[in-house]
Design a protein around this motif. Structure first.
Motif, mmCIF file in Angstrom:
data_model
loop_
_atom_site.group_PDB
_atom_site.id
_atom_site.type_symbol
_atom_site.label_atom_id
_atom_site.label_comp_id
_atom_site.label_asym_id
_atom_site.label_seq_id
_atom_site.Cartn_x
_atom_site.Cartn_y
_atom_site.Cartn_z
ATOM 1 N N THR A 23 0.809 -1.230 0.000
ATOM 2 C CA THR A 23 0.000 0.000 0.000
ATOM 3 C C THR A 23 0.837 1.272 0.000
ATOM 4 N N ARG A 24 2.117 1.156 0.330
ATOM 5 C CA ARG A 24 2.970 2.347 0.369
ATOM 6 C C ARG A 24 4.432 1.947 0.231
ATOM 7 N N TYR A 28 4.405 -0.500 -2.613
ATOM 8 C CA TYR A 28 3.516 0.196 -3.551
ATOM 9 C C TYR A 28 4.188 0.341 -4.911
ATOM 10 N N ILE A 43 -2.463 -6.638 -3.925
ATOM 11 C CA ILE A 43 -1.777 -5.941 -2.842
ATOM 12 C C ILE A 43 -2.335 -6.472 -1.525
ATOM 13 N N GLY A 45 -2.310 -6.135 2.510
ATOM 14 C CA GLY A 45 -1.924 -5.211 3.573
ATOM 15 C C GLY A 45 -2.964 -5.134 4.668
ATOM 16 N N ARG A 48 -7.128 -1.089 5.226
ATOM 17 C CA ARG A 48 -8.102 -1.152 4.125
ATOM 18 C C ARG A 48 -8.235 0.181 3.377
ATOM 19 N N GLU A 50 -6.071 2.668 3.201
ATOM 20 C CA GLU A 50 -4.817 2.900 2.492
ATOM 21 C C GLU A 50 -4.721 1.998 1.269
ATOM 22 N N GLY A 51 -5.211 0.764 1.400
ATOM 23 C CA GLY A 51 -5.193 -0.182 0.294
ATOM 24 C C GLY A 51 -6.062 0.268 -0.865
ATOM 25 N N ALA A 54 -4.357 3.119 -2.636
ATOM 26 C CA ALA A 54 -3.236 2.664 -3.460
ATOM 27 C C ALA A 54 -3.734 2.083 -4.778
ATOM 28 N N PHE A 69 -6.818 -4.905 -3.835
ATOM 29 C CA PHE A 69 -6.338 -4.984 -2.453
ATOM 30 C C PHE A 69 -7.084 -6.083 -1.721
#
Length: 298
Positions: A23-24, A28, A43, A45, A48, A50-51, A54, A69
Motif C-alpha cells: 500500500t505504500r 507500492y 496488494i 496489507g 483497508r 490505504e489499500g 493505493a 487490495f
C-alpha cells in the motif's frame, strides 16, 4: 537498476503476483510497476483505506494489468491462513510472491500469538504465507517460466544473530537486534527453501533482495533526535521508494533471473550475504523450529 532499465523488462500478461505491504513505500512501487508490465497484482496489507487508495492511484495511471487490495495482517497467523485460503478458493494461478512487508525498530511488543513483533511481521508471517501458497506457485510455474518468490532482506542481516533458544528476544531485547535477526532469518529461509525446491525439481525460484537505505516509513520509529538528523541525510544518501523497489521488480520480472535462485541481490547483482546465512545446519534448524511455531507438518 534505474527507471530506464525497468521500462525494458518483458511484459507479464497472464501472470499473477501477490505483494505484501503493497500500500505504500517500496511495496507500492513494486505493485505499481508489476501492474504496468501487465501482471494481475494483489496488494496484501492491513490498512483497508490505504489499500483502496493505493489501488485507485495505480488504476488512474491506466496500467495494463489488474490491481486489487486484499486484507492481510502478517502479525496474525490466523489472518495469514485466512488470506491464503481465500486466495486458493479463487482458483487463480500464482506466479510471483513478493514478501515485502516489514517493520523496523519498534519497542518490545508481542503479537496476538505471543511472538516478538519484528520476528513475526518480517519473517514468521511470510514463512507461513509462503508455505501455504507454495503448492500454487509450484503448479503455476513451468520449466523456462518459473514462479518466483522474492524475500525483502536488508544489509542489517550481516549483524544479525538467530538465537534458536530465544527467537522472541525475551532474555535481552534490542529493537535493532530483533530487526537484524528477522532479516537474517529471511536469508536463511531463502537458501533452505531453494534447496528443497531444486531437489524436488519444482519450477520455482527463491531470492533475497537488499534495497539499500531507502527513505520510507520504516524509519518512523527512530527516536526524535535521530529523526531530525536523518531528514537532511536522507535527501542526499537514501534511495527513493521507487529506486529501492527496482531490485524487487528486477527479481520478479527480469529475463536474466529466469531459473536463477538462492541469490542475495543488491543493485541487481548477486552479492555475498553473511557467513552465517550459508550455515546449512542453522538453515535446517530454523526451518524446523518455524514449522513448529506456525503448526506446519515438517
Amino acid at each position: 537498476m534505474n527507471s530506464r532499465e525497468l521500462r525494458v523488462l518483458p511484459k507479464q500478461h497472464g501472470r499473477v503476483a501477490v505483494v505484501t505491504g503493497g500500500t505504500r513505500g517500496m511495496g507500492y512501487e513494486t505493485a505499481r510497476h508489476l501492474a504496468r508490465l501487465g501482471m494481475h497484482v494483489v496488494i496484501a496489507g492491513n490498512e483497508r483505506t490505504e489499500g483502496a487508495a493505493a489501488v485507485g492511484r495505480i488504476q488512474e495511471e491506466g496500467v495494463e494489468g489488474k490491481v486489487e487490495f486484499v486484507f492481510l495482517d502478517l502479525t496474525s497467523l490466523k489472518s495469514v491462513r485466512q488470506f491464503a485460503q481465500a486466495f486458493k478458493d479463487r482458483g487463480l494461478p500464482l506466479h510471483v510472491l513478493v514478501n515485502n512487508a516489514g517493520t523496523m525498530m519498534v519497542p518490545e511488543r508481542q503479537t496476538e500469538d505471543g511472538f516478538e513483533f519484528h520476528f513475526t511481521l518480517n519473517y514468521l508471517g511470510h514463512f507461513l504465507l509462503t508455505n501455504l501458497l507454495l503448492g500454487m506457485l509450484k503448479r503455476s510455474g513451468r520449466q523456462g517460466c518459473c514462479s518466483r518468490i522474492i524475500n525483502m532482506s536488508s544489509a542489517t542481516h550481516y549483524a544479525g544473530v538467530v538465537h534458536m533458544d530465544d527467537l522472541n528476544r525475551r532474555i535481552c531485547y534490542s529493537s535493532h537486534g530483533a530487526y537484524s535477526q528477522s532479516k537474517l532469518a529471511l536469508v536463511l529461509f531463502t537458501y533452505y527453501l531453494q534447496e528443497q525446491l531444486t531437489a524436488g525439481g519444482f519450477p520455482v525460484t527463491v531470492n533475497a533482495v537488499d534495497p539499500g537505505m531507502v527513505d520510507t516509513a520504516l524509519y518512523d520509529n527512530l527516536w526524535s533526535l535521530a529523526q531530525t538528523l536523518k531528514r537532511p541525510v536522507a535527501k542526499i544518501l537514501f534511495r527513493t521508494p521507487a529506486e529501492g523497489a527496482s531490485i524487487s521488480i528486477y527479481a520478479a520480472a527480469a529475463s536474466e533471473m529466469e531459473g536463477v535462485g538462492a541469490c542475495y541481490l543488491y543493485n541487481s547483482h548477486k552479492t555475498q550475504s553473511s557467513d552465517s546465512s550459508y550455515d546449512s545446519e542453522l538453515q535446517a534448524q530454523l526451518w524446523k523450529k518455524s514449522c513448529e511455531l506456525v503448526g506446519l507438518q515438517i
